[in-house]
Write an enzyme that holds these catalytic residues in place. Structure first.
Site, mmCIF file in Angstrom:
data_model
loop_
_atom_site.group_PDB
_atom_site.id
_atom_site.type_symbol
_atom_site.label_atom_id
_atom_site.label_comp_id
_atom_site.label_asym_id
_atom_site.label_seq_id
_atom_site.Cartn_x
_atom_site.Cartn_y
_atom_site.Cartn_z
ATOM 1 N N ASP A 7 8.722 -12.240 -11.447
ATOM 2 C CA ASP A 7 8.038 -11.088 -10.842
ATOM 3 C C ASP A 7 7.328 -10.312 -11.937
ATOM 4 O O ASP A 7 7.702 -10.369 -13.117
ATOM 5 C CB ASP A 7 9.041 -10.193 -10.116
ATOM 6 C CG ASP A 7 8.341 -9.089 -9.329
ATOM 7 O OD1 ASP A 7 7.455 -9.412 -8.506
ATOM 8 O OD2 ASP A 7 8.654 -7.910 -9.532
ATOM 9 N N GLU A 9 5.192 -6.356 -12.695
ATOM 10 C CA GLU A 9 4.671 -5.049 -12.285
ATOM 11 C C GLU A 9 3.391 -4.825 -13.067
ATOM 12 O O GLU A 9 3.249 -5.300 -14.207
ATOM 13 C CB GLU A 9 5.678 -3.932 -12.558
ATOM 14 C CG GLU A 9 7.010 -4.084 -11.844
ATOM 15 C CD GLU A 9 6.908 -4.051 -10.334
ATOM 16 O OE1 GLU A 9 5.921 -3.476 -9.825
ATOM 17 O OE2 GLU A 9 7.804 -4.590 -9.667
ATOM 18 N N GLU A 52 -0.966 5.906 -8.603
ATOM 19 C CA GLU A 52 -0.483 5.053 -7.506
ATOM 20 C C GLU A 52 0.488 3.986 -8.020
ATOM 21 O O GLU A 52 1.513 3.702 -7.395
ATOM 22 C CB GLU A 52 -1.654 4.372 -6.802
ATOM 23 C CG GLU A 52 -2.604 5.325 -6.098
ATOM 24 C CD GLU A 52 -3.638 5.928 -7.039
ATOM 25 O OE1 GLU A 52 -3.584 5.645 -8.281
ATOM 26 O OE2 GLU A 52 -4.486 6.693 -6.562
ATOM 27 N N HIS A 57 6.497 1.748 -9.652
ATOM 28 C CA HIS A 57 7.477 1.232 -10.615
ATOM 29 C C HIS A 57 8.010 2.257 -11.604
ATOM 30 O O HIS A 57 8.990 1.976 -12.312
ATOM 31 C CB HIS A 57 6.902 0.035 -11.391
ATOM 32 C CG HIS A 57 5.537 0.262 -11.969
ATOM 33 N ND1 HIS A 57 5.257 1.261 -12.879
ATOM 34 C CD2 HIS A 57 4.368 -0.406 -11.774
ATOM 35 C CE1 HIS A 57 3.980 1.191 -13.222
ATOM 36 N NE2 HIS A 57 3.411 0.202 -12.559
ATOM 37 N N HIS A 152 10.501 -0.335 -7.917
ATOM 38 C CA HIS A 152 10.305 -1.751 -8.194
ATOM 39 C C HIS A 152 10.482 -2.009 -9.694
ATOM 40 O O HIS A 152 9.988 -1.270 -10.536
ATOM 41 C CB HIS A 152 8.895 -2.183 -7.777
ATOM 42 C CG HIS A 152 8.715 -2.218 -6.298
ATOM 43 N ND1 HIS A 152 7.924 -3.158 -5.671
ATOM 44 C CD2 HIS A 152 9.223 -1.446 -5.312
ATOM 45 C CE1 HIS A 152 7.943 -2.939 -4.363
ATOM 46 N NE2 HIS A 152 8.726 -1.912 -4.133
ATOM 47 N N ASP A 157 13.814 -7.431 -9.183
ATOM 48 C CA ASP A 157 13.192 -8.116 -8.044
ATOM 49 C C ASP A 157 13.332 -9.635 -8.173
ATOM 50 O O ASP A 157 13.496 -10.333 -7.168
ATOM 51 C CB ASP A 157 11.718 -7.728 -7.926
ATOM 52 C CG ASP A 157 11.539 -6.331 -7.346
ATOM 53 O OD1 ASP A 157 12.556 -5.690 -7.015
ATOM 54 O OD2 ASP A 157 10.386 -5.883 -7.223
#
Length: 239
Positions: A7, A9, A52, A57, A152, A157
């Site tokens: 994963d 970010e 945003e 995260h 997140h 994740d």
């Protein structure tokens, strides 16, 4: 089989417009068993952090300012995932961002390093059409504990995704067949089914209590009345 759950970010949604990777998490599984090996990097994106993305995260530009740049960790990352099956949720997003970072470093794209890429989002859409198939939704549906997920994070994740994947694919490798080469096939290459002696199982028989039997009889009487005497079960068979 070696699989890497993966994963990222990022600073946004589009690597073509300058968004960068800020967090990479990888979790290793071999033959459907988690090995405990992880790879995790926070990365300096060399740019600002849009509000945003920060809300998703929680990684600020200040926090990331002293972290390594992607070019500094790229070789270690590629070595960890080399020749494995790479598994991600919405893989096109993560692979697209990593490929953009690899291109900046003059490296070949991911598909030249890994065995294959599997997308669990596409798997989930096939299995649960018309339903929500986000990672959180799958955790709820498949009873994977994500209570401490919070914001997140790539490695968390990836860990959750590994648990979700095991549940999504449960049963695919658990037929009543020994999957070793020596016992999965007989002469002529035909599969041999393992014989199970069910007489070895001592299954308890739990009888209904008098109170439960009385409640059952009452329910049948009520159904008989509601159907106008047309209840069709427990009617003695004609001689």
């Amino acid at each position: 089989m070696r699989q890497i759950f993966f994963d990222t970010e990022t600073t946004g949604l589009n690597p073509e417009s300058g968004d960068r990777v800020v967090d990479i998490g990888c979790v290793e599984m071999v033959n459907r068993q988690l090995t405990g090996r992880h790879l995790h990097f926070y990365l300096n994106p060399e740019r600002d952090m849009p509000e945003e993305a920060f809300r998703v995260h929680g990684l600020s530009a200040e926090f990331l300012s002293d972290k390594p740049k992607f070019a500094q960790i790229v070789d270690e990352f590629l070595e960890f995932i080399r020749d494995a099956e790479l598994i991600a949720h919405n893989a096109a997003f993560d692979v697209g961002f990593i490929n953009a970072e690899l291109k900046r470093c003059g490296k070949a794209p991911l598909h030249e390093c890994v065995e294959s890429v599997r997308d669990t989002l596409l798997m989930a859409r096939d299995m649960f059409p018309g339903k929500a198939n986000s990672l959180d939704a799958l955790c709820r549906r498949l009873e994977v504990d994500n209570s401490n997920r919070g914001l997140h994070g790539a490695v968390k994740d990836a860990e959750l995704l590994a648990e979700v994947f095991i549940r999504l694919t449960r049963g695919q490798d658990s037929l009543v067949i020994d999957d070793s080469a020596s016992s999965s096939s007989g002469e002529g290459g035909q599969l041999e089914v393992v014989t199970i002696d069910f007489s070895a199982f001592d299954l308890p028989v739990i009888a209904a209590t008098a109170e439960e039997l009385a409640l059952h009889d009452k329910a049948l009487v009520d159904l008989d009345k509601a159907s106008g005497g047309k209840r069709i079960w427990q009617v003695p068979a004609a001689a």
